[in-house]
Scaffold this active site. Sequence first.
Site, PDB file in Angstrom:
ATOM      1  N   HIS A 122      18.560   2.333  27.684  1.00 34.55           N
ATOM      2  CA  HIS A 122      19.475   1.183  27.749  1.00 34.55           C
ATOM      3  C   HIS A 122      18.895   0.214  28.783  1.00 34.55           C
ATOM      4  CE1 HIS A 122      23.220  -0.916  28.956  1.00 34.55           C
ATOM      5  NE2 HIS A 122      23.746  -0.485  27.824  1.00 34.55           N
ATOM      6  N   ASP A 199      20.412   9.312  33.095  1.00 34.80           N
ATOM      7  CA  ASP A 199      21.461   8.397  32.677  1.00 34.80           C
ATOM      8  C   ASP A 199      22.350   9.168  31.689  1.00 34.80           C
ATOM      9  OD1 ASP A 199      23.038   6.593  31.352  1.00 34.80           O
ATOM     10  OD2 ASP A 199      21.466   5.121  30.982  1.00 34.80           O
ATOM     11  N   GLN A 202      25.984   8.327  27.982  1.00 37.15           N
ATOM     12  CA  GLN A 202      26.374   8.689  26.612  1.00 37.15           C
ATOM     13  C   GLN A 202      26.461  10.204  26.417  1.00 37.15           C
ATOM     14  OE1 GLN A 202      27.403   6.659  24.325  1.00 37.15           O
ATOM     15  NE2 GLN A 202      26.787   4.715  25.232  1.00 37.15           N
ATOM     16  N   LYS A 225      33.592   5.180  29.586  1.00 35.97           N
ATOM     17  CA  LYS A 225      33.055   5.854  28.389  1.00 35.97           C
ATOM     18  C   LYS A 225      33.571   7.292  28.301  1.00 35.97           C
ATOM     19  CE  LYS A 225      28.790   3.134  28.405  1.00 35.97           C
ATOM     20  NZ  LYS A 225      28.869   2.199  27.272  1.00 35.97           N
ATOM     21  N   CYS A 363      22.090  -3.232  23.677  1.00 29.86           N
ATOM     22  CA  CYS A 363      21.448  -3.277  25.004  1.00 29.86           C
ATOM     23  C   CYS A 363      20.232  -2.355  25.037  1.00 29.86           C
ATOM     24  CB  CYS A 363      22.422  -2.894  26.116  1.00 29.86           C
ATOM     25  SG  CYS A 363      23.687  -4.112  26.405  1.00 29.86           S
TER      26      CYS A 363
HETATM   27  N1  PLP Z   1      23.197   3.676  29.854  1.00 31.67           N
HETATM   28  C1  PLP Z   1      23.550   3.956  28.599  1.00 31.67           C
HETATM   29  C2  PLP Z   1      22.795   4.984  27.825  1.00 31.67           C
HETATM   30  C3  PLP Z   1      24.608   3.265  28.007  1.00 31.67           C
HETATM   31  O1  PLP Z   1      24.953   3.528  26.749  1.00 31.67           O
HETATM   32  C4  PLP Z   1      25.298   2.302  28.773  1.00 31.67           C
HETATM   33  C5  PLP Z   1      26.391   1.515  28.177  1.00 31.67           C
HETATM   34  O2  PLP Z   1      26.475   1.343  26.983  1.00 31.67           O
HETATM   35  C6  PLP Z   1      24.903   2.071  30.091  1.00 31.67           C
HETATM   36  C7  PLP Z   1      23.843   2.768  30.590  1.00 31.67           C
HETATM   37  C8  PLP Z   1      25.597   1.074  30.949  1.00 31.67           C
HETATM   38  O3  PLP Z   1      26.903   1.465  31.190  1.00 31.67           O
HETATM   39  P1  PLP Z   1      27.907   0.520  31.997  1.00 31.67           P
HETATM   40  O4  PLP Z   1      27.850  -0.824  31.305  1.00 31.67           O
HETATM   41  O5  PLP Z   1      29.224   1.188  31.863  1.00 31.67           O
HETATM   42  O6  PLP Z   1      27.418   0.437  33.388  1.00 31.67           O
END
Ligand code: PLP
Length: 404
Positions: A122, A199, A202, A225, A363
């Site tokens: 992401h 990370d 998900q 999430k 993203c």
């Molecule tokens: N990393 C992953 C794999 C994501 O799917 C997301 C959000 O969709 C993020 C990071 C960023 O999350 P946040 O916008 O809640 O900080």
Amino acid sequence: MLDINKIRADFPILKQTVYNKPLIYLDNGATTQKPQVVIDKIIDCYTKINSNIHRGVHFLSEQATLEYENSRLLVKDFLNAASTAEIIFTRGTTEAINLVASSFSERYIKADDQIIVSAMEHHSNIVPWQIVCERKNAVLKVIPMNSSGELMTEKIAELINDKTKIIALTHISNALGTVNPIKNIIELAHAHNIPVLIDAAQSVQHLSIDVQDLDCDFLAFSGHKIYAETGIGILYGKEKWLNEMPPYQGGGDMIKTVSFEKSTWADLPLKFEAGTSNYIGAISLGEAIKYIKNVGINNIYEYEAELLSYATTLLQSIPELKIYGTAEHKASVISFNLKNIHQYDAGTLLDKLGIAVRTGTHCAEPVMQFFGITGTIRASLAFYNTKQEIDALYEGILRIKKKF
Ligand code: PLP
């Protein structure tokens, strides 16, 4: 097994209709809906105990602080962290990764050092590291993936060298659904004394995570999430790193003493929690974790795996539909395109049928560049979704195909 009717009744938003159609919410990768207990907890906090934490000696402040710190304990247990000192409240995954990128690099990264990410990150796990590379004159390297959307883990050893300072890797790809073999990668990295950030934006809502068993150095996720409020998230970090890293931001709560000559920092975890935090969000996260524990994360995993398999088989039977991300080990995401139909048109038409899916790059522009596409339609599942909803998605796609 799960009592889906009972679970669905816990989520008031799911009772809604949109355009006179029952809402079918398949955008859980973007954000999840909230169970009534979480909503009630937030209302309860504002009606009964709202007061700034860690500051007051009065009753309300003590109650709010107690609840906030109890949430930290719930998160610690949920991740099986060794101590609450390792659990830092942030605004979300993005801020947690930025915190590590900024603070870890300040302490450990110099010119010509290298940082490894993967091809399926992401933007939140790419851009903070690019900023570090620019500031420090360091180099970003990328673990490649194959056409199924699986990391080519055999290439990692070739990327690692004396200059590698950290590996930052997603557990589950938000764009493809691939579950990465993070335990093996962590083991390999540690054999070279390289720390690993996971990370888990998900993954933490879909499968059981034990940070001690994984032995990851950092792990980040977002409250919204995992059925809690927006604007709250978690950075897990091993104390040995967090103790050495300088503060990310300065302000109230993160200090021990302040004078114009010199200030000193609070002990962990408060050293990384400058300013008034989203304490009600943190309390909502604790409540969401309690709810998930009640349902059982392994029950959630099994049910969602069954849903994913059902959805994959059904969607694959449509000849003009191409799924992106066909890894052997996947979780709760199906990304696809329809031949000769733009993803935005498909998404808009599905919306009119009451079906909420995500369209675009999610993203994860490098993932789209890899497949040579401008985006996908993404259905991302949660444990309140049903096979009937998947059937409705399938029927919806057939209708769109006819229309075009
Ligand atoms: N990393 C992953 C794999 C994501 O799917 C997301 C959000 O969709 C993020 C990071 C960023 O999350 P946040 O916008 O809640 O900080």
